[in-house]
Design an enzyme around this catalytic site. Structure first.
Site, PDB file in Angstrom:
ATOM      1  N   CYS A 136       0.949  -1.154  -0.114  1.00  0.00           N
ATOM      2  CA  CYS A 136      -0.038   0.007  -0.044  1.00  0.00           C
ATOM      3  C   CYS A 136       0.982   1.349  -0.151  1.00  0.00           C
ATOM      4  CB  CYS A 136      -0.867  -0.122   1.138  1.00  0.00           C
ATOM      5  SG  CYS A 136      -1.888   1.676   1.367  1.00  0.00           S
ATOM      6  N   PRO A 137       0.425   2.246  -0.852  1.00  0.00           N
ATOM      7  CA  PRO A 137      -0.475   2.412  -1.652  1.00  0.00           C
ATOM      8  C   PRO A 137      -0.117   1.968  -2.936  1.00  0.00           C
ATOM      9  CG  PRO A 137       0.680   4.589  -1.453  1.00  0.00           C
ATOM     10  CD  PRO A 137       1.470   3.486  -0.738  1.00  0.00           C
TER      11      PRO A 137
END
Ligand SMILES: Cc1cc2nc3c(=O)[nH]c(=O)nc-3n(C[C@H](O)[C@H](O)[C@H](O)COP(=O)(O)OP(=O)(O)OC[C@H]3O[C@@H](n4cnc5c(N)ncnc54)[C@H](O)[C@@H]3O)c2cc1C
Lengths: 419, 81
Positions: free
Chosen positions: B17-18
């Site tokens: 993430c991200p």
């Protein structure tokens, strides 16, 4: 004679040049090695200062030094932008028509914040990513802002300094609190990410603070366009918000010379090995900082830590010695959260950020970076940084073990992550 | 749905993430209505993040298949300005 050419005299390029000049002092003096630093500008900005210029009214000159005052003896500074990097000819062509052959190349051309990539953004929004003068325009706009809605938007990722949009929202809150008009100002934060800060552990800290300060957060907002006449910002997903003042982080891409030389990906970033910092598939060529494809934060700390690895590896290559180093993905991005408090977003490739609380100590540490920066560029603070940052590199053959705090799985190639 | 609909596979395996969601958004930005995007992700957060995005944005989550060591998340672009 071994020739090192460094393209880009920003944070990473200047520091790499100085490290090489310091470690190869005798060789440079003896004519065995040359270090040429190719830059576009005589003036070198401390970019984190943009936040202070935009939201605290600092004058842009405070955060600028002459490049010639920052480089060590032994570095030849060439103020003549590179127009072509030719890996097969092992040379760099400059605007004035010079050709600089190299044995070792370091690409440190950074990233360009470019509002023109989103329709209406350049006309409709102010920003603090395109330099001190534009940041000053934010400050000027705040002086006459009596009330209404201020939208802070992330109009493209990745961008320099991941915490900076959050900081902007916090600093706006503080600005209007101090002025006594916070009640008349609505602050809305638009982010493409699923949460206020992309890394979950950091978002845990930031989200309640947004709530407490009454900053409205809209997630999954991928900016499509801005209508400056209607004062409206639209998302690809079909949402729209009105604004009285729009402050947006522009989309970023790699430098023109990377695109024009055909050596970047579709966004103009240079494919780079995330450990050794070698340009993928190219002998003797390295890339550092914001210019790489490596999905870690585009930050000065990263550029700095990668410079240490690259300077070491170039010298090892010159000496035909074993013992290349690999960067371990260490990031350390300070985030000012308002009211003299700060946090640090710290991680490596294998250890995501951990839980933490905002503290005054971290705030003052962040504030001291401006002074430290100029000294750090000269290479005089490496011992202090080694203690502060802990492990940031390891011998190329030895793989790093994940730290105990790691919560995310470790991918076989080492995780890619931007925190 | 247009007859020129495209199918694009985005490999975000190894990215945390991200990474996966930003890779998806990059593909979404250049996609046309009706296009199908397949996101391959090892990050466990990707499933929840993409599901939440489709729910909020009105794009269609075609399916999530657990392959060996990664998830194949398929999205059809049904909502785009
Ligand atoms: C608002 C803001 C806040 C920030 N806050 C922080 C922070 O708190 N902590 C942190 O670590 N980082 C922060 N950063 C990020 C940091 O400033 C950058 O990540 C860092 O400067 C990257 O270093 P670099 O050497 O890769 O690129 P840069 O320092 O941007 O240098 C790139 C250089 O290459 C030159 N160049 C480009 N094309 C050519 C060419 N054709 N020929 C010659 N030269 C060329 C450019 O002129 C520039 O001098 C912030 C940035 C901004 C905008």
């Amino acid at each position: 004679m071994k020739r090192v050419v460094i393209v880009g005299s920003g944070d990473g390029g200047t520091f790499t040049a100085n490290l090489l000049a310091s470690k190869l002092r005798k060789e440079i003096k003896g004519g065995l090695v040359s270090v040429q630093l190719v830059g576009e500008h005589l003036l070198h900005p401390f970019q984190p200062g943009n936040l202070d210029i935009a939201f605290k009214g600092a004058v842009p000159d405070k955060y600028v030094r002459a490049e010639t005052d920052l480089i060590r003896k032994g570095v030849e500074f060439i103020k003549d932008p590179a127009v072509k990097i030719d890996f097969s000819a092992r040379s760099v062509a400059t605007k004035s028509g010079r050709t600089l052959p190299y044995d070792y190349l370091v690409i440190a051309t950074g990233a360009v914040a470019d509002p023109s990539k989103i329709q209406g953004l350049a006309e409709g929004a102010l920003n603090f990513h395109t330099g001190g003068a534009d940041s000053r325009r934010v400050w000027e706009a705040l002086q006459s802002f009596e009330g209404g809605t201020i939208v802070v938007a992330i109009a493209g990722t990745p961008h320099k300094c991941p915490p900076s949009p959050n900081e902007a929202a916090f600093m706006l809150d503080e600005f209007f609190q101090k002025r006594g008009t916070r009640g008349k100002v609505k602050i809305r934060f638009l982010t493409p990410y699923p949460r206020p800060y992309p890394a979950e552990k950091v978002s845990h800290v930031v989200e309640p603070m947004f709530q407490k300060k009454g900053i409205d957060v809209v997630t999954f907002f991928n900016v499509d366009s801005v209508d400056p006449a209607k004062h409206k910002i639209y998302s690809l997903e079909g949402e729209a918000f009105d604004y009285d003042l729009l402050i947006a982080v522009p989309p970023h891409h790699g430098a023109d010379v990377i695109v024009n030389s055909g050596i970047g990906d579709q966004d103009g970033y240079v494919p780079t090995d995330k450990g050794t910092m070698r340009v993928v598939g190219q002998e003797g060529a390295y890339c550092i900082g914001d210019a790489t494809t490596i999905p870690v934060s585009k930050s000065g700390v990263v550029a700095h830590l990668q410079s240490v690895v690259v300077a070491h590896n170039i010298i090892a290559e010159m000496n035909r010695a074993k013992g290349l180093l690999e960067y371990n993905g260490r990031i350390n991005c300070p985030m000012e959260v308002g009211n003299h408090k700060g946090i640090f977003v710290s991680a490596t490739y294998t250890s995501p950020p951990v839980d933490q609380s905002p503290s005054t100590v971290k705030y003052y540490m962040k504030r001291s970076f401006a002074m430290i920066y100029w000294r750090a560029l000269g290479g005089g603070l490496e011992r202090v940084f080694d203690v502060f940052f802990g492990q940031t590199r390891f011998p190329a053959t030895e793989k790093e073990e994940p730290e105990k705090t790691a919560v995310a799985p470790v991918a076989s190639q080492g995780g890619k992550r931007e925190a | 749905m247009s007859t020129t609909e495209q199918r694009k596979v985005i490999d975000s395996r190894g990215s945390f993430c991200p990474g996966p969601i930003t890779d998806l958004f990059k593909a979404y930005r250049s996609a046309q209505l009706g296009d199908v995007i397949e996101l391959l992700a090892t990050d466990p957060a990707a499933k929840a993040d993409v599901t939440a995005w489709t729910q909020k944005s009105g794009n269609e989550l075609v399916g999530i298949v657990d392959e060996q060591g990664y998830a194949r998340i398929t999205v059809r672009v049904t909502k785009k300005r």
